[in-house]
Design an enzyme around this catalytic site. Structure first.
Site, PDB file in Angstrom:
ATOM      1  N   CYS A   1       5.055  -0.796   8.518  1.00 26.28           N
ATOM      2  CA  CYS A   1       5.565   0.389   7.828  1.00 26.28           C
ATOM      3  C   CYS A   1       6.329   1.328   8.761  1.00 26.28           C
ATOM      4  O   CYS A   1       7.446   1.754   8.471  1.00 26.28           O
ATOM      5  CB  CYS A   1       4.434   1.135   7.125  1.00 26.28           C
ATOM      6  SG  CYS A   1       3.109   1.684   8.209  1.00 26.28           S
TER       7      CYS A   1
ATOM      8  N   HIS B   1       0.107   5.213   7.191  1.00 22.12           N
ATOM      9  CA  HIS B   1       1.168   4.574   6.416  1.00 22.12           C
ATOM     10  C   HIS B   1       2.302   5.570   6.194  1.00 22.12           C
ATOM     11  O   HIS B   1       2.074   6.749   5.957  1.00 22.12           O
ATOM     12  CB  HIS B   1       0.638   4.083   5.067  1.00 22.12           C
ATOM     13  CG  HIS B   1       1.627   3.242   4.332  1.00 22.12           C
ATOM     14  ND1 HIS B   1       2.007   1.993   4.759  1.00 22.12           N
ATOM     15  CD2 HIS B   1       2.341   3.477   3.195  1.00 22.12           C
ATOM     16  CE1 HIS B   1       2.900   1.484   3.914  1.00 22.12           C
ATOM     17  NE2 HIS B   1       3.114   2.377   2.967  1.00 22.12           N
TER      18      HIS B   1
ATOM     19  N   HIS C   1       9.261   1.438   1.775  1.00 16.69           N
ATOM     20  CA  HIS C   1       8.262   1.233   2.820  1.00 16.69           C
ATOM     21  C   HIS C   1       7.986  -0.259   2.951  1.00 16.69           C
ATOM     22  O   HIS C   1       8.487  -1.071   2.173  1.00 16.69           O
ATOM     23  CB  HIS C   1       6.964   1.982   2.486  1.00 16.69           C
ATOM     24  CG  HIS C   1       6.284   1.502   1.243  1.00 16.69           C
ATOM     25  ND1 HIS C   1       4.966   1.107   1.197  1.00 16.69           N
ATOM     26  CD2 HIS C   1       6.750   1.337  -0.038  1.00 16.69           C
ATOM     27  CE1 HIS C   1       4.640   0.753  -0.038  1.00 16.69           C
ATOM     28  NE2 HIS C   1       5.705   0.878  -0.809  1.00 16.69           N
TER      29      HIS C   1
END
Length: 212
Positions: free
Chosen positions: A116, A168, A184
């Site tokens: 990510c 994340h 992402h």
């Protein structure tokens, strides 16, 4: 231990967009307009002529308004015209969207696979903007923005899988009154576009940072 941490960094999510073709149909991605060498030289020549005129009139009091640029070396390629639809933000989204469908890879920063933060790091790096390498570190830079004030190009952060800190990150590509869509890389689906309306991301959302 480091490799294990990378593997749990990005939570799999329901797929909204899994290819560039779909992104084009949804109006989320457009091919960047290429500037020919001739056009670039012409723009540079005009710029030099303008600078010469300004210099010759330096003796007289005057106010010169210079529009903001990102990097003098890239002034012909990267230019912010206004806060909402800057050329830089459009190209960041184009660049990231060009990786739609690329698989997940722990520690990856290329089309061989991204994690990510690797996707975000490599996207910004193409425009000479160096971000921290991890999502947790990225969350410490820029200015925190309310979800309702999110704009394209902002970074969006989450805490996944019961972790105690941010692990994340994605980049905002579309904002409406009801949701924020972001690109992402997830462990299961790779590079995709998801939404804060999805229950999982609605539940794990932490913050949005404006870094531009």
């Amino acid at each position: 231990m480091f490799f294990f941490t990378l593997l749990i960094a990005c939570k799999p999510a329901a797929t909204i967009v899994t290819s560039k073709e779909v992104a084009v149909k949804k109006g989320l991605y457009t091919e960047p307009k290429l500037v020919t060498t001739t056009e670039a030289k012409s723009q540079e020549k005009k710029k030099k002529n303008t600078n010469t005129v300004v210099a010759s009139k330096s003796a007289a009091p005057s106010t010169v308004i210079k529009k903001a640029g990102i990097d003098p070396q890239n002034e012909l390629d990267i230019f912010i015209d206004n806060e909402d639809t800057s050329y830089l933000v459009k190209q960041l989204i184009n660049s990231a969207s060009d990786n739609l469908g690329v698989g997940y890879r722990g520690g990856g920063t290329t089309k061989d696979g991204f994690d990510c933060s690797g996707l975000i790091y490599s996207t910004f790096k193409k425009f000479d903007i160096t971000l921290p390498r991890s999502s947790h570190q990225m969350a410490t830079i820029g200015t925190k923005i309310d979800l309702k004030s999110a704009k394209k190009g902002d970074l969006i952060f989450f805490i996944n899988r019961g972790q105690r800190r941010i692990n994340h990150v994605g980049m905002v590509v579309e904002v409406t009154d009801e949701e924020v869509k972001f690109i992402h890389s997830s462990t299961q689906s790779g590079v995709i576009i998801s939404s804060t309306k999805e229950p999982y991301y609605n539940r794990t959302f932490v913050q949005i940072n404006r870094v531009l």
